[in-house]
Design a protein around this motif. Structure first.
Motif, mmCIF file in Angstrom:
data_model
loop_
_atom_site.group_PDB
_atom_site.id
_atom_site.type_symbol
_atom_site.label_atom_id
_atom_site.label_comp_id
_atom_site.label_asym_id
_atom_site.label_seq_id
_atom_site.Cartn_x
_atom_site.Cartn_y
_atom_site.Cartn_z
ATOM 1 N N ARG A 112 0.818 -1.216 0.000
ATOM 2 C CA ARG A 112 0.000 0.000 0.000
ATOM 3 C C ARG A 112 0.858 1.274 0.000
ATOM 4 N NH1 ARG A 112 -2.367 -0.641 4.561
ATOM 5 N NH2 ARG A 112 -4.000 -1.980 3.699
ATOM 6 N N ALA A 113 1.994 1.251 0.659
ATOM 7 C CA ALA A 113 2.802 2.471 0.803
ATOM 8 C C ALA A 113 3.182 3.089 -0.543
ATOM 9 C CB ALA A 113 4.034 2.179 1.647
ATOM 10 N N PRO A 114 3.685 2.331 -1.525
ATOM 11 C CA PRO A 114 3.974 2.947 -2.822
ATOM 12 C C PRO A 114 2.724 3.423 -3.565
ATOM 13 C CG PRO A 114 5.198 0.909 -2.559
ATOM 14 C CD PRO A 114 4.184 0.951 -1.462
ATOM 15 N N LEU A 115 1.604 2.744 -3.342
ATOM 16 C CA LEU A 115 0.365 3.220 -3.951
ATOM 17 C C LEU A 115 0.009 4.599 -3.407
ATOM 18 C CD1 LEU A 115 -1.715 -0.069 -3.828
ATOM 19 C CD2 LEU A 115 -0.972 1.099 -5.917
ATOM 20 N N PHE A 143 2.789 11.946 -17.493
ATOM 21 C CA PHE A 143 3.200 11.357 -16.226
ATOM 22 C C PHE A 143 4.465 10.529 -16.429
ATOM 23 C CE2 PHE A 143 -1.276 12.141 -16.038
ATOM 24 C CZ PHE A 143 -1.492 12.620 -14.757
ATOM 25 N N GLY A 144 5.421 10.695 -15.537
ATOM 26 C CA GLY A 144 6.594 9.838 -15.541
ATOM 27 C C GLY A 144 6.286 8.551 -14.806
ATOM 28 N N SER A 148 8.904 -1.087 -14.291
ATOM 29 C CA SER A 148 8.342 -2.219 -13.552
ATOM 30 C C SER A 148 6.826 -2.265 -13.640
ATOM 31 C CB SER A 148 8.766 -2.162 -12.079
ATOM 32 O OG SER A 148 8.254 -1.004 -11.442
ATOM 33 N N GLY A 149 6.209 -1.195 -14.150
ATOM 34 C CA GLY A 149 4.783 -1.216 -14.408
ATOM 35 C C GLY A 149 4.426 -1.917 -15.698
ATOM 36 N N LEU A 150 5.449 -2.228 -16.510
ATOM 37 C CA LEU A 150 5.239 -2.877 -17.809
ATOM 38 C C LEU A 150 5.833 -4.273 -17.852
ATOM 39 C CD1 LEU A 150 4.411 -2.680 -20.835
ATOM 40 C CD2 LEU A 150 6.632 -1.598 -21.256
ATOM 41 N N ARG A 151 6.995 -4.433 -17.198
ATOM 42 C CA ARG A 151 7.716 -5.704 -17.246
ATOM 43 C C ARG A 151 8.079 -6.152 -15.840
ATOM 44 N NH1 ARG A 151 11.361 -3.271 -22.039
ATOM 45 N NH2 ARG A 151 9.757 -3.380 -23.656
ATOM 46 N N PRO A 152 8.031 -7.456 -15.576
ATOM 47 C CA PRO A 152 8.402 -7.933 -14.239
ATOM 48 C C PRO A 152 9.851 -7.578 -13.909
ATOM 49 C CG PRO A 152 7.245 -9.657 -15.467
ATOM 50 C CD PRO A 152 7.564 -8.560 -16.451
ATOM 51 N N MET A 153 10.038 -6.909 -12.780
ATOM 52 C CA MET A 153 11.370 -6.533 -12.312
ATOM 53 C C MET A 153 11.423 -6.844 -10.818
ATOM 54 S SD MET A 153 11.908 -2.954 -14.426
ATOM 55 C CE MET A 153 13.688 -2.946 -14.155
ATOM 56 N N PRO A 154 11.725 -8.086 -10.459
ATOM 57 C CA PRO A 154 11.652 -8.509 -9.056
ATOM 58 C C PRO A 154 12.478 -7.652 -8.109
ATOM 59 C CG PRO A 154 11.886 -10.412 -10.491
ATOM 60 C CD PRO A 154 12.074 -9.205 -11.356
ATOM 61 N N MET A 155 13.573 -7.058 -8.608
ATOM 62 C CA MET A 155 14.413 -6.257 -7.722
ATOM 63 C C MET A 155 13.698 -5.012 -7.186
ATOM 64 S SD MET A 155 14.731 -5.255 -11.001
ATOM 65 C CE MET A 155 15.965 -6.366 -11.683
ATOM 66 N N ALA A 162 2.537 -0.630 -7.726
ATOM 67 C CA ALA A 162 2.157 0.783 -7.831
ATOM 68 C C ALA A 162 2.485 1.337 -9.210
ATOM 69 C CB ALA A 162 2.850 1.599 -6.746
ATOM 70 N N ALA A 163 3.647 0.952 -9.754
ATOM 71 C CA ALA A 163 4.016 1.402 -11.098
ATOM 72 C C ALA A 163 3.029 0.886 -12.136
ATOM 73 C CB ALA A 163 5.436 0.949 -11.434
ATOM 74 N N ALA A 164 2.605 -0.364 -11.972
ATOM 75 C CA ALA A 164 1.626 -0.937 -12.902
ATOM 76 C C ALA A 164 0.279 -0.234 -12.782
ATOM 77 C CB ALA A 164 1.467 -2.432 -12.630
ATOM 78 N N ALA A 165 -0.105 0.081 -11.544
ATOM 79 C CA ALA A 165 -1.381 0.765 -11.334
ATOM 80 C C ALA A 165 -1.355 2.164 -11.947
ATOM 81 C CB ALA A 165 -1.688 0.852 -9.842
ATOM 82 N N LEU A 166 -0.240 2.875 -11.773
ATOM 83 C CA LEU A 166 -0.140 4.210 -12.364
ATOM 84 C C LEU A 166 -0.188 4.136 -13.884
ATOM 85 C CD1 LEU A 166 0.346 7.255 -12.196
ATOM 86 C CD2 LEU A 166 2.811 6.774 -12.104
#
Length: 242
Positions: A112-115, A143-144, A148-155, A162-166
């Motif tokens: 939730r925190a990054p959201l 928006f910048g 990681s909102g487009l491709r899996p980036m486990p790191m 949150a990036a995917a939601a944005l």
């Protein structure tokens, strides 16, 4: 160019990297620039840089992650500098809450925190900036976002949801307002932005990582603004080295 004939871009979360590149690129096209960031410590230098390029600018101090402050500062810009045609929102933060938490270890609070720090402030910007654009039937919102909102980036752990939601929020918004004359787009960034604060931090640590030239990103944003046929541009220098 008078305030009644020129266009104004508001750069929210302005920094020395992409924020200033957006300011310069749109400024070269005749836009006046309103710079907004949490403090005014660097505003004098930013305005001097823009003035050297013949770009008219003003600066405002406001926390652009606070919806009420965003609403107030956008109203001030419109009243003092001119009606806002374009908003760029791209504040950078190295961490949210307790920082990056690997997803296998992340509980609901960690996700939730990054959201709260990334998605909801963007929604606040839209709530403040979009209504005048819809009334005019014109305007643009950039928006910048993160790769990681487009491709899996486990790191990137709990930052990725949150990036995917944005990203999906902006793409859906773009489809919803397109027929009403407003353009919205996400700049999906995979790499360190040169000249930015995070890039400087990594340089000081001696950590070599792939970088992106913010002038190239801003130039692409300008062409997206003109053509209005792409709701996303992806800038990826990470996948090839992953």
């Amino acid at each position: 160019m008078t305030s009644t004939s020129r266009k104004v871009i508001a750069v929210l979360g302005a920094g020395p990297g992409l924020g200033m590149s957006m300011a310069r690129r749109f400024g070269r096209e005749g836009f006046a620039v309103a710079i907004v960031s949490r403090t005014d410590a660097r505003h004098g230098g930013y305005r001097a840089e823009l003035a050297a390029d013949g770009i008219d600018s003003r600066s405002y101090a406001a926390d652009v992650t606070d919806a009420e402050q965003v609403r107030d500062v956008l109203a001030r810009i419109a009243a003092e500098f001119g009606e806002i045609d374009t908003v760029y929102y791209g504040p950078a933060s190295a961490s949210f809450g307790s920082g990056i938490v690997p997803l296998p270890e992340a509980d609901a609070a960690a996700v939730r925190a990054p959201l709260d720090g990334l998605l909801l402030p963007a929604v606040g910007v839209v709530a403040a900036a979009l209504p005048p654009m819809l009334r005019r039937g014109d305007g643009a919102l950039f928006f910048g976002g993160g790769l990681s909102g487009l491709r899996p980036m486990p790191m990137l752990g709990n930052l990725a949801p949150a990036a995917a939601a944005l990203r999906m929020y902006v793409l859906t918004l773009a489809a919803a307002v397109k027929e009403q004359g407003v353009f919205a787009a996400t700049l999906t960034i995979g790499g360190l932005i040169e000249r930015g604060d995070i890039h400087r931090m990594f340089l000081e640590q001696g950590t070599p990582l792939p970088t992106l030239d913010p002038d190239d990103i801003a130039d692409k944003a300008w062409h997206m603004y003109v053509a209005r046929d792409e709701a996303e541009a992806v800038f990826d220098v990470l996948t090839s080295v992953a």
